[in-house]
Structure formats: C-alpha cells, structure tokens
Write an enzyme that holds these catalytic residues in place. Structure first.
Site, PDB file in Angstrom:
ATOM      1  N   CYS A 114       0.820  -1.224   0.000  1.00  0.00           N
ATOM      2  CA  CYS A 114       0.000   0.000   0.000  1.00  0.00           C
ATOM      3  C   CYS A 114       0.851   1.271   0.000  1.00  0.00           C
ATOM      4  CB  CYS A 114      -0.947   0.007   1.198  1.00  0.00           C
ATOM      5  SG  CYS A 114      -2.110  -1.366   1.152  1.00  0.00           S
ATOM      6  N   HIS A 250      -3.081   7.626   1.897  1.00  0.00           N
ATOM      7  CA  HIS A 250      -3.503   6.291   1.463  1.00  0.00           C
ATOM      8  C   HIS A 250      -4.915   6.067   1.992  1.00  0.00           C
ATOM      9  CE1 HIS A 250      -3.860   2.126   0.718  1.00  0.00           C
ATOM     10  NE2 HIS A 250      -3.635   1.733   1.960  1.00  0.00           N
ATOM     11  N   ASN A 280     -10.046   0.216  -0.387  1.00  0.00           N
ATOM     12  CA  ASN A 280      -8.588   0.259  -0.311  1.00  0.00           C
ATOM     13  C   ASN A 280      -8.024  -0.335  -1.607  1.00  0.00           C
ATOM     14  OD1 ASN A 280      -5.877  -0.087   0.227  1.00  0.00           O
ATOM     15  ND2 ASN A 280      -6.175  -0.939   2.278  1.00  0.00           N
TER      16      ASN A 280
HETATM   17  O1  UT7 Z   1      -3.822  -0.644   3.398  1.00  0.00           O
HETATM   18  C1  UT7 Z   1      -2.866  -1.330   4.120  1.00  0.00           C
HETATM   19  C2  UT7 Z   1      -3.005  -1.137   5.537  1.00  0.00           C
HETATM   20  N1  UT7 Z   1      -4.260  -1.664   6.021  1.00  0.00           N
HETATM   21  C3  UT7 Z   1      -4.961  -0.941   6.858  1.00  0.00           C
HETATM   22  O2  UT7 Z   1      -4.584   0.171   7.121  1.00  0.00           O
HETATM   23  C4  UT7 Z   1      -6.147  -1.577   7.499  1.00  0.00           C
HETATM   24  C5  UT7 Z   1      -6.081  -1.282   8.954  1.00  0.00           C
HETATM   25  N2  UT7 Z   1      -7.157  -1.870   9.732  1.00  0.00           N
HETATM   26  C6  UT7 Z   1      -8.444  -1.487   9.598  1.00  0.00           C
HETATM   27  O3  UT7 Z   1      -8.821  -0.723   8.739  1.00  0.00           O
HETATM   28  C7  UT7 Z   1      -9.426  -2.027  10.635  1.00  0.00           C
HETATM   29  O4  UT7 Z   1      -8.698  -2.698  11.627  1.00  0.00           O
HETATM   30  C8  UT7 Z   1     -10.505  -2.981  10.052  1.00  0.00           C
HETATM   31  C9  UT7 Z   1     -11.499  -2.172   9.230  1.00  0.00           C
HETATM   32  C10 UT7 Z   1      -9.834  -4.027   9.204  1.00  0.00           C
HETATM   33  C11 UT7 Z   1     -11.273  -3.641  11.184  1.00  0.00           C
HETATM   34  O5  UT7 Z   1     -11.785  -2.693  12.096  1.00  0.00           O
HETATM   35  P1  UT7 Z   1     -11.561  -2.853  13.665  1.00  0.00           P
HETATM   36  O6  UT7 Z   1     -12.326  -1.787  14.309  1.00  0.00           O
HETATM   37  O7  UT7 Z   1     -10.085  -2.904  13.906  1.00  0.00           O
HETATM   38  O8  UT7 Z   1     -12.263  -4.229  13.968  1.00  0.00           O
HETATM   39  P2  UT7 Z   1     -11.645  -5.605  14.514  1.00  0.00           P
HETATM   40  O9  UT7 Z   1     -10.733  -6.224  13.490  1.00  0.00           O
HETATM   41  O10 UT7 Z   1     -11.070  -5.391  15.879  1.00  0.00           O
HETATM   42  O11 UT7 Z   1     -12.946  -6.487  14.623  1.00  0.00           O
HETATM   43  C12 UT7 Z   1     -14.013  -6.128  15.468  1.00  0.00           C
HETATM   44  C13 UT7 Z   1     -15.121  -7.156  15.313  1.00  0.00           C
HETATM   45  C14 UT7 Z   1     -14.643  -8.598  15.401  1.00  0.00           C
HETATM   46  O12 UT7 Z   1     -15.616  -9.341  16.080  1.00  0.00           O
HETATM   47  P3  UT7 Z   1     -15.409  -9.737  17.628  1.00  0.00           P
HETATM   48  O13 UT7 Z   1     -14.142 -10.561  17.649  1.00  0.00           O
HETATM   49  O14 UT7 Z   1     -15.281  -8.443  18.360  1.00  0.00           O
HETATM   50  O15 UT7 Z   1     -16.641 -10.505  17.935  1.00  0.00           O
HETATM   51  C15 UT7 Z   1     -14.586  -9.054  13.965  1.00  0.00           C
HETATM   52  O16 UT7 Z   1     -14.765 -10.443  13.820  1.00  0.00           O
HETATM   53  O17 UT7 Z   1     -15.726  -7.043  14.011  1.00  0.00           O
HETATM   54  C16 UT7 Z   1     -15.771  -8.311  13.379  1.00  0.00           C
HETATM   55  N3  UT7 Z   1     -15.700  -8.146  11.941  1.00  0.00           N
HETATM   56  C17 UT7 Z   1     -16.781  -7.936  11.170  1.00  0.00           C
HETATM   57  N4  UT7 Z   1     -18.088  -7.819  11.451  1.00  0.00           N
HETATM   58  C18 UT7 Z   1     -18.937  -7.573  10.418  1.00  0.00           C
HETATM   59  C19 UT7 Z   1     -14.578  -8.157  11.147  1.00  0.00           C
HETATM   60  N5  UT7 Z   1     -14.936  -7.955   9.874  1.00  0.00           N
HETATM   61  C20 UT7 Z   1     -16.289  -7.801   9.858  1.00  0.00           C
HETATM   62  C21 UT7 Z   1     -17.224  -7.568   8.826  1.00  0.00           C
HETATM   63  N6  UT7 Z   1     -18.525  -7.453   9.166  1.00  0.00           N
HETATM   64  N7  UT7 Z   1     -16.859  -7.427   7.529  1.00  0.00           N
END
Ligand code: UT7
Length: 323
Positions: A114, A250, A280
């Site tokens: 990225c 980004h 993204n």
């Molecule tokens: O471009 C390269 C660099 N990449 C990035 O910069 C991405 C960086 N990370 C992010 O953008 C965020 O971390 C995400 C958007 C990927 C995720 O957001 P988050 O607030 O960090 O959520 P999380 O990964 O901590 O997940 C929270 C909850 C989890 O459930 P539990 O374990 O709390 O029950 C996940 O399983 O959300 C759940 N979850 C979803 N729920 C509904 C993960 N993906 C989804 C989904 N729909 N698509």
C-alpha cells in the site's frame, strides 16, 4: 539551481463494475452498517474477468499523458507500484510499456504494497534530480480482487481495484520550499511486522495466494507511523503543517485518515478522501485520489500537498510536493 520533479499531469482508470457493501450480505456475516462505520467504505470497483493490472495501468497512463499534453515518445521512464502484477515476471511496467507502444526508455515495478506509490514517487524523484531521466510516469495499479479470500469478512470487504498515474518532469528551480515539484521524501520499513499483512502465496508455494491481515494490529501502527513520516518529510522540505493545503493519504480506512489528520493538527477540509468510493486500492489509492481531486478542480498551482501511506512489510512513507 536545483532540479525538481514537477507534476505535469494526472489521470486514472476505474473498472466499470461497482460493488456496494450490501452485495456482501448474501454470502458473508456482514452488513453495510459495519463496513461503513469501521472503514468508511461504501462501494468499490472490481476488474472484469480478463482485465489486468497492466491494462488498467495503461489506461491511467493515457489519461495522465492527455492531462500533461504529452505523448508516449516524450517519456523516459515508467514506474509501476503494484503487488498484483499480471505475472510473476516480466514487470507490470514493461507490459504497460508494450501496450503503450513505447520502445525507448526503461520501465520497472516497485513493490511496497500500500506504500508502493510513495516509494515509486521517491524513486522517480531520485531519477529526475540525478539527471537520469527527464520525464517519468509513476503509476499505482492493483487488482486486489484477485487475491481476496471471499470467505474472510475481515479483509474481502475492504479492498478494490483501479489505477492512477502521475507524469513528472524535470524543471530547474531555486532550491527553496517555494519551488514547485517534489520537495522531500521519507521512506521506512520494518520487516519484523511481516505477519500483520501478507499474501500466503508466491513462488515458494506455487500459488498466487490470498491476502491475510491482522487489521486491528495494522491499525495500531498506522496513525502513529503515518503522522511521524509526514512530519519528517515536512521537516526535510522546510515546511510546517500550518502551511499544508492538502493531505492526500492512502485510502485504507476513514478512521486512520481522520486520526492522522488530527495528530498533524490539520482539519478534515484539507484532506482528500475517496475511500468511500474506491475502498482500499493499495498502491493505486493515492494516485486515484490525486486524479479525482484534480478533476474536481480542488488543487491550484502552488498548493502544498503531503501524501502518506502504510502497508504490508510494514512499509510506510511520505512525500511533500508543491502542485
Ligand atoms: O492498506 C494497508 C493497511 N491496512 C490498513 O490500514 C487496514 C487497517 N485496519 C483497519 O482498517 C481495521 O482494523 C478494520 C477495518 C480491518 C477492522 O476494524 P476494527 O475496528 O479494527 O475491527 P476488529 O478487526 O477489531 O474487529 C471487530 C469485530 C470482530 O468481532 P469480535 O471478535 O469483536 O466478535 C470481527 O470479527 O468485528 C468483526 N468483523 C466484522 N463484522 C462484520 C470483522 N470484519 C467484519 C465484517 N462485518 N466485515
């Protein structure tokens, strides 16, 4: 006098197919509300069957050359930032070169995921200021839809396809922070974090593999490292955040974009945001955002622009330029 790499034109290409968040609801335990709230993404484009990174890159180059008023024969070098080249080799850049009918100069890929476009811009700048090339096209192009695990809701809803390109040309300048062109760059990587974001395939597995990401871990690094690299690049350029007209970050997550702007003490009115429309697109996200903002007439000559990105590696960096 100093040589500066000045932006002469910018263009982009997005595949025709637009996929809304709601389309994932049929196959995954997810919903539009979660995707919007956690990432800011509303839709993304996916390449058609048979549509490749080099094809999209070529379309973006044509648009950028039109915007610059230049032809293929005017270009000395092409750099494609991508992690999704059509084949393991040759480079996507040489494929673009062939599709453009460009038979002189040189072309190569930069792979910093990225952060690839920022790394490619820094390389193009080095070629120009060292006198090795006068006109360089820098492209970010990706088909991340080809490396998604469609059963992994934590990743497949976040990424999209597209390409953007910028034409840079050497211009003599005074050597001050008032010059047009690239004023400073800052590049970083730390391979200890490779497991946070990677593709589980390649020549060692004989498959192209799928993207794996510990999203919340990457998130933790993102705001801090992006603000730090932007600050370093601004210091090198001899400018302060209060002088910045635009941040073109980004486009991974609106919360990362907002957090970084806040840390830099810059209002969101100065931030170009396209994540809602493109998702993204990895290395394509910054040139896409530059091109969309330019097409909207948002930049004026002399504007001070900071781009910053972080991605797999981890690799991160920033470029300060005057439009
Ligand atoms: O471009 C390269 C660099 N990449 C990035 O910069 C991405 C960086 N990370 C992010 O953008 C965020 O971390 C995400 C958007 C990927 C995720 O957001 P988050 O607030 O960090 O959520 P999380 O990964 O901590 O997940 C929270 C909850 C989890 O459930 P539990 O374990 O709390 O029950 C996940 O399983 O959300 C759940 N979850 C979803 N729920 C509904 C993960 N993906 C989804 C989904 N729909 N698509």
């Amino acid at each position: 006098m100093t040589l500066r790499a000045v932006v002469k034109g910018v263009g982009h290409y997005l595949p025709e197919r637009v996929v809304l968040n709601s389309e994932f609801e049929a196959t995954l335990d997810t919903n539009d509300e979660w995707i919007r709230a956690r990432s800011g993404i509303e839709r993304r484009h996916f390449a058609a069957e048979g549509e490749t990174t080099s094809m999209m890159a070529t379309a973006a180059v044509h648009a950028a050359l039109r915007s610059a008023g230049l032809g293929v024969d005017d270009i000395d070098a092409l750099i494609v930032a991508t992690s999704t080249a059509d084949l393991t080799f040759p480079s996507a850049a040489t494929m673009v070169q062939a599709q453009l009918g460009m038979t002189k100069g040189f072309a190569f890929d930069v792979q910093a995921v990225c952060a690839g476009f920022v790394f490619a811009l820094a390389n193009a700048n080095a070629l120009i200021v060292s006198g090795q090339a006068r006109r360089v096209v820098v492209i970010g192009a990706e088909t991340f839809s080809r490396i998604m695990d469609w059963t992994d809701r934590g990743t497949c809803v976040l990424f999209g396809d597209g390409a953007g390109a910028v034409v840079l040309a050497a211009e003599e300048a005074a050597g001050t922070s008032d010059d047009r062109g690239i004023l400073a760059t800052d590049l970083n990587s730390d391979g200890r974090y490779r497991d946070l974001l990677y593709v589980d395939g390649g020549v060692s597995t004989g498959t192209s593999g799928h993207l794996r990401m510990q999203g919340n871990q990457v998130f933790r690094h993102a705001v801090e490292k992006l603000a730090a690299t932007a600050t370093t690049a601004m210091e090198r350029a001899g400018v302060s955040a209060s002088q910045v007209d635009w941040i073109v970050p980004h486009q991974a997550n609106i919360r990362i974009i907002q957090g970084t702007a806040k840390k830099l003490d810059l209002p969101m009115e100065k931030v170009v945001v396209t994540v809602q429309d493109h998702g993204n697109t990895s290395a394509a996200s910054i040139p896409l955002a530059l091109s969309v903002a330019h097409a909207q007439g948002r930049f004026k000559q002399g504007d001070l622009i900071v781009t910053e990105a972080i991605g797999g590696g981890l690799a991160w960096g920033a470029v300060v330029l005057r439009w």
